[in-house]
Design a protein around this motif. Structure first.
Motif, PDB file in Angstrom:
ATOM      1  N   CYS A  76     -43.527   7.955  10.814  1.00  0.00           N
ATOM      2  CA  CYS A  76     -43.120   8.527  12.992  1.00  0.00           C
ATOM      3  C   CYS A  76     -42.109   9.621  12.969  1.00  0.00           C
ATOM      4  CB  CYS A  76     -42.789   6.836  12.779  1.00  0.00           C
ATOM      5  SG  CYS A  76     -43.730   5.787  13.261  1.00  0.00           S
ATOM      6  N   VAL A  77     -41.156   9.700  12.119  1.00  0.00           N
ATOM      7  CA  VAL A  77     -40.487  10.389  12.423  1.00  0.00           C
ATOM      8  C   VAL A  77     -40.576  12.106  11.639  1.00  0.00           C
ATOM      9  CG1 VAL A  77     -37.632  10.618  11.871  1.00  0.00           C
ATOM     10  CG2 VAL A  77     -38.952   8.767  12.118  1.00  0.00           C
ATOM     11  N   ARG A  78     -40.311  13.266  12.065  1.00  0.00           N
ATOM     12  CA  ARG A  78     -40.564  14.299  10.951  1.00  0.00           C
ATOM     13  C   ARG A  78     -39.538  15.364  11.502  1.00  0.00           C
ATOM     14  NH1 ARG A  78     -44.346  12.362   9.387  1.00  0.00           N
ATOM     15  NH2 ARG A  78     -46.536  13.012   9.464  1.00  0.00           N
ATOM     16  N   SER A  79     -38.594  15.643   9.628  1.00  0.00           N
ATOM     17  CA  SER A  79     -37.404  15.908   9.741  1.00  0.00           C
ATOM     18  C   SER A  79     -36.804  16.130   8.478  1.00  0.00           C
ATOM     19  CB  SER A  79     -36.237  15.026  10.232  1.00  0.00           C
ATOM     20  OG  SER A  79     -34.677  14.866  10.262  1.00  0.00           O
ATOM     21  N   PRO A  80     -35.698  17.093   8.240  1.00  0.00           N
ATOM     22  CA  PRO A  80     -35.695  17.756   6.890  1.00  0.00           C
ATOM     23  C   PRO A  80     -34.988  16.142   5.910  1.00  0.00           C
ATOM     24  CG  PRO A  80     -35.442  19.061   7.844  1.00  0.00           C
ATOM     25  CD  PRO A  80     -35.866  18.112   9.038  1.00  0.00           C
ATOM     26  N   PHE A  81     -34.283  15.391   7.114  1.00  0.00           N
ATOM     27  CA  PHE A  81     -33.421  14.058   6.670  1.00  0.00           C
ATOM     28  C   PHE A  81     -34.201  12.714   7.072  1.00  0.00           C
ATOM     29  CE2 PHE A  81     -31.126  18.636   7.899  1.00  0.00           C
ATOM     30  CZ  PHE A  81     -30.464  18.654   6.647  1.00  0.00           C
ATOM     31  N   ALA A  82     -35.513  12.977   7.222  1.00  0.00           N
ATOM     32  CA  ALA A  82     -35.296  11.779   7.462  1.00  0.00           C
ATOM     33  C   ALA A  82     -35.579  10.103   6.512  1.00  0.00           C
ATOM     34  CB  ALA A  82     -37.434  11.643   7.901  1.00  0.00           C
ATOM     35  N   SER A  83     -35.293  11.022   5.414  1.00  0.00           N
ATOM     36  CA  SER A  83     -35.466   9.601   4.179  1.00  0.00           C
ATOM     37  C   SER A  83     -33.826   9.417   4.506  1.00  0.00           C
ATOM     38  CB  SER A  83     -35.960  10.409   2.702  1.00  0.00           C
ATOM     39  OG  SER A  83     -35.290   9.403   1.744  1.00  0.00           O
ATOM     40  N   ALA A  88     -24.117   0.829   7.595  1.00  0.00           N
ATOM     41  CA  ALA A  88     -24.472   1.677   6.474  1.00  0.00           C
ATOM     42  C   ALA A  88     -23.588   1.633   5.840  1.00  0.00           C
ATOM     43  CB  ALA A  88     -25.048   3.406   6.846  1.00  0.00           C
ATOM     44  N   ALA A  89     -23.945   1.803   4.336  1.00  0.00           N
ATOM     45  CA  ALA A  89     -23.004   2.077   3.127  1.00  0.00           C
ATOM     46  C   ALA A  89     -21.940   3.686   2.901  1.00  0.00           C
ATOM     47  CB  ALA A  89     -23.976   2.087   1.607  1.00  0.00           C
ATOM     48  N   ILE A  90     -22.959   4.415   4.206  1.00  0.00           N
ATOM     49  CA  ILE A  90     -21.975   5.657   4.002  1.00  0.00           C
ATOM     50  C   ILE A  90     -21.594   5.473   6.123  1.00  0.00           C
ATOM     51  CG2 ILE A  90     -23.436   7.607   3.910  1.00  0.00           C
ATOM     52  CD1 ILE A  90     -21.688   9.083   2.875  1.00  0.00           C
ATOM     53  N   SER A  91     -20.551   6.484   6.518  1.00  0.00           N
ATOM     54  CA  SER A  91     -20.582   6.668   7.987  1.00  0.00           C
ATOM     55  C   SER A  91     -21.850   7.575   7.929  1.00  0.00           C
ATOM     56  CB  SER A  91     -19.457   6.403   8.698  1.00  0.00           C
ATOM     57  OG  SER A  91     -18.934   8.326   8.324  1.00  0.00           O
ATOM     58  N   MET A  92     -21.987   7.861   8.844  1.00  0.00           N
ATOM     59  CA  MET A  92     -23.502   8.716   9.896  1.00  0.00           C
ATOM     60  C   MET A  92     -22.539   9.998   9.767  1.00  0.00           C
ATOM     61  SD  MET A  92     -25.450   6.988  12.544  1.00  0.00           S
ATOM     62  CE  MET A  92     -24.631   5.764  13.631  1.00  0.00           C
ATOM     63  N   ASP A  93     -21.292  10.088   9.951  1.00  0.00           N
ATOM     64  CA  ASP A  93     -20.702  11.113  10.194  1.00  0.00           C
ATOM     65  C   ASP A  93     -20.337  11.203   8.634  1.00  0.00           C
ATOM     66  OD1 ASP A  93     -20.560  11.232  12.735  1.00  0.00           O
ATOM     67  OD2 ASP A  93     -18.389  10.777  12.857  1.00  0.00           O
ATOM     68  N   ASP A  94     -20.119  11.168   8.078  1.00  0.00           N
ATOM     69  CA  ASP A  94     -20.311  11.488   6.040  1.00  0.00           C
ATOM     70  C   ASP A  94     -21.404  11.858   5.370  1.00  0.00           C
ATOM     71  OD1 ASP A  94     -17.406  10.996   6.229  1.00  0.00           O
ATOM     72  OD2 ASP A  94     -16.983   9.298   5.863  1.00  0.00           O
ATOM     73  N   ARG A  95     -21.948  11.224   6.266  1.00  0.00           N
ATOM     74  CA  ARG A  95     -23.472  11.723   6.071  1.00  0.00           C
ATOM     75  C   ARG A  95     -23.983  12.805   6.448  1.00  0.00           C
ATOM     76  NH1 ARG A  95     -26.077   9.208   1.971  1.00  0.00           N
ATOM     77  NH2 ARG A  95     -26.623   7.301   3.016  1.00  0.00           N
ATOM     78  N   ALA A  96     -23.885  13.015   7.423  1.00  0.00           N
ATOM     79  CA  ALA A  96     -24.192  14.709   7.862  1.00  0.00           C
ATOM     80  C   ALA A  96     -23.407  15.170   7.060  1.00  0.00           C
ATOM     81  CB  ALA A  96     -23.404  14.292   9.776  1.00  0.00           C
ATOM     82  N   ARG A  97     -21.953  15.718   7.179  1.00  0.00           N
ATOM     83  CA  ARG A  97     -21.469  16.298   6.369  1.00  0.00           C
ATOM     84  C   ARG A  97     -21.849  17.045   4.683  1.00  0.00           C
ATOM     85  NH1 ARG A  97     -17.339  13.392   6.038  1.00  0.00           N
ATOM     86  NH2 ARG A  97     -16.556  14.290   8.802  1.00  0.00           N
ATOM     87  N   ARG A 125     -27.089  11.397  14.120  1.00  0.00           N
ATOM     88  CA  ARG A 125     -26.342  10.164  14.214  1.00  0.00           C
ATOM     89  C   ARG A 125     -27.844  10.226  15.570  1.00  0.00           C
ATOM     90  NH1 ARG A 125     -20.896  11.580  14.833  1.00  0.00           N
ATOM     91  NH2 ARG A 125     -20.793  12.263  17.874  1.00  0.00           N
ATOM     92  N   ARG A 126     -28.178  10.879  16.293  1.00  0.00           N
ATOM     93  CA  ARG A 126     -29.481  10.534  17.256  1.00  0.00           C
ATOM     94  C   ARG A 126     -30.369  10.205  16.622  1.00  0.00           C
ATOM     95  NH1 ARG A 126     -29.581  15.460  18.756  1.00  0.00           N
ATOM     96  NH2 ARG A 126     -27.847  15.012  20.325  1.00  0.00           N
ATOM     97  N   LEU A 127     -30.629  10.889  15.424  1.00  0.00           N
ATOM     98  CA  LEU A 127     -31.666  10.965  14.595  1.00  0.00           C
ATOM     99  C   LEU A 127     -32.303   9.360  13.750  1.00  0.00           C
ATOM    100  CD1 LEU A 127     -34.092  10.952  13.099  1.00  0.00           C
ATOM    101  CD2 LEU A 127     -32.490  12.358  11.461  1.00  0.00           C
ATOM    102  N   THR A 128     -30.717   8.870  13.580  1.00  0.00           N
ATOM    103  CA  THR A 128     -30.374   7.538  12.834  1.00  0.00           C
ATOM    104  C   THR A 128     -30.706   6.620  14.177  1.00  0.00           C
ATOM    105  OG1 THR A 128     -28.963   8.359  10.864  1.00  0.00           O
ATOM    106  CG2 THR A 128     -29.314   6.036  11.207  1.00  0.00           C
TER     107      THR A 128
END
Length: 203
Positions: free
Chosen positions: A136-143, A158-167, A177-180
């Motif tokens: 349902c989602v098309r993104s390089p970071f979908a997984s 989540a085990a890691i914050s969205m900001d830390d994951r993005a970093r 954050r929008r994708l998640t």
């Protein structure tokens, strides 16, 4: 409205269905006893199930032995076992709850998502949920976003914050954050629909 656009009523329905499912599959807390008044060894009460017999304190058989005001031997009492209460845990399979799966017709990701939420059996149900979410989602970071979204649903965070994951991924935090959150809303909608259909099938 609750997180993901769900109403409080939707959350209550999902939780009620999840509890019914784990009980039906022999998991969760089953100590919701049925109480019976019967003589302690009544076969028609205990049958083959282990029950908790509740006794009453009886009369004093021996008084406490004291020496200079200090209790050397405490008082001894009998325990009354006539017409006691017997508590029997509800341990049998709920065949009505199990049969509801056939009537609910939870197609696509609905059954897997509901079972993942109810039982927490990640090895069994997560692959199907992940497969549908990635479709349902098309993104390089979908997984990564799918994993973080389901952890927020199952664990509250989540085990890691969205900001830390993005970093870690080297992407903009706002976009990640929008994708998640988009994926989380999708999964919560699957949950809402699955619980609603299951509850309707229960009658």
């Amino acid at each position: 409205m609750a997180d993901g656009g769900r109403s409080e009523n939707d959350e209550l329905v999902i939780e009620a269905v999840a509890r019914r499912i784990v009980a039906a599959f022999g998991q969760g807390n089953h100590w919701q006893p049925d109480w019976h008044r019967a003589s302690p060894w009544s076969d028609n009460v205990t049958q083959d199930r282990a029950g908790l017999m509740i006794l009453r304190r009886g009369r004093t058989e021996e008084k406490a032995v004291r020496d200079n005001g200090k209790i050397l031997i405490p008082a001894h009492r009998t325990w009354s076992s006539r017409h006691v209460q017997v508590a029997l845990p509800r341990r049998g399979q709920d065949f009505g709850a199990l049969a509801a799966f056939a009537f609910a017709k939870l197609d696509g990701p609905l059954e897997a998502m509901l079972m993942l939420y109810a039982t927490g059996d990640v090895p069994r149900y997560w692959p199907a949920v992940e497969r549908y979410a990635l479709a349902c989602v098309r993104s390089p970071f979908a997984s990564e976003a799918v994993t973080d979204a389901v952890q927020r649903i199952l664990c509250g965070r989540a085990a890691i914050s969205m900001d830390d994951r993005a970093r870690q991924l080297g992407v903009r935090a706002t976009g990640y954050r929008r994708l998640t959150r988009r994926i989380e809303r999708l999964m919560r909608e699957w949950l809402r629909r699955a619980a609603g259909q299951y509850l309707a099938a229960m009658g």
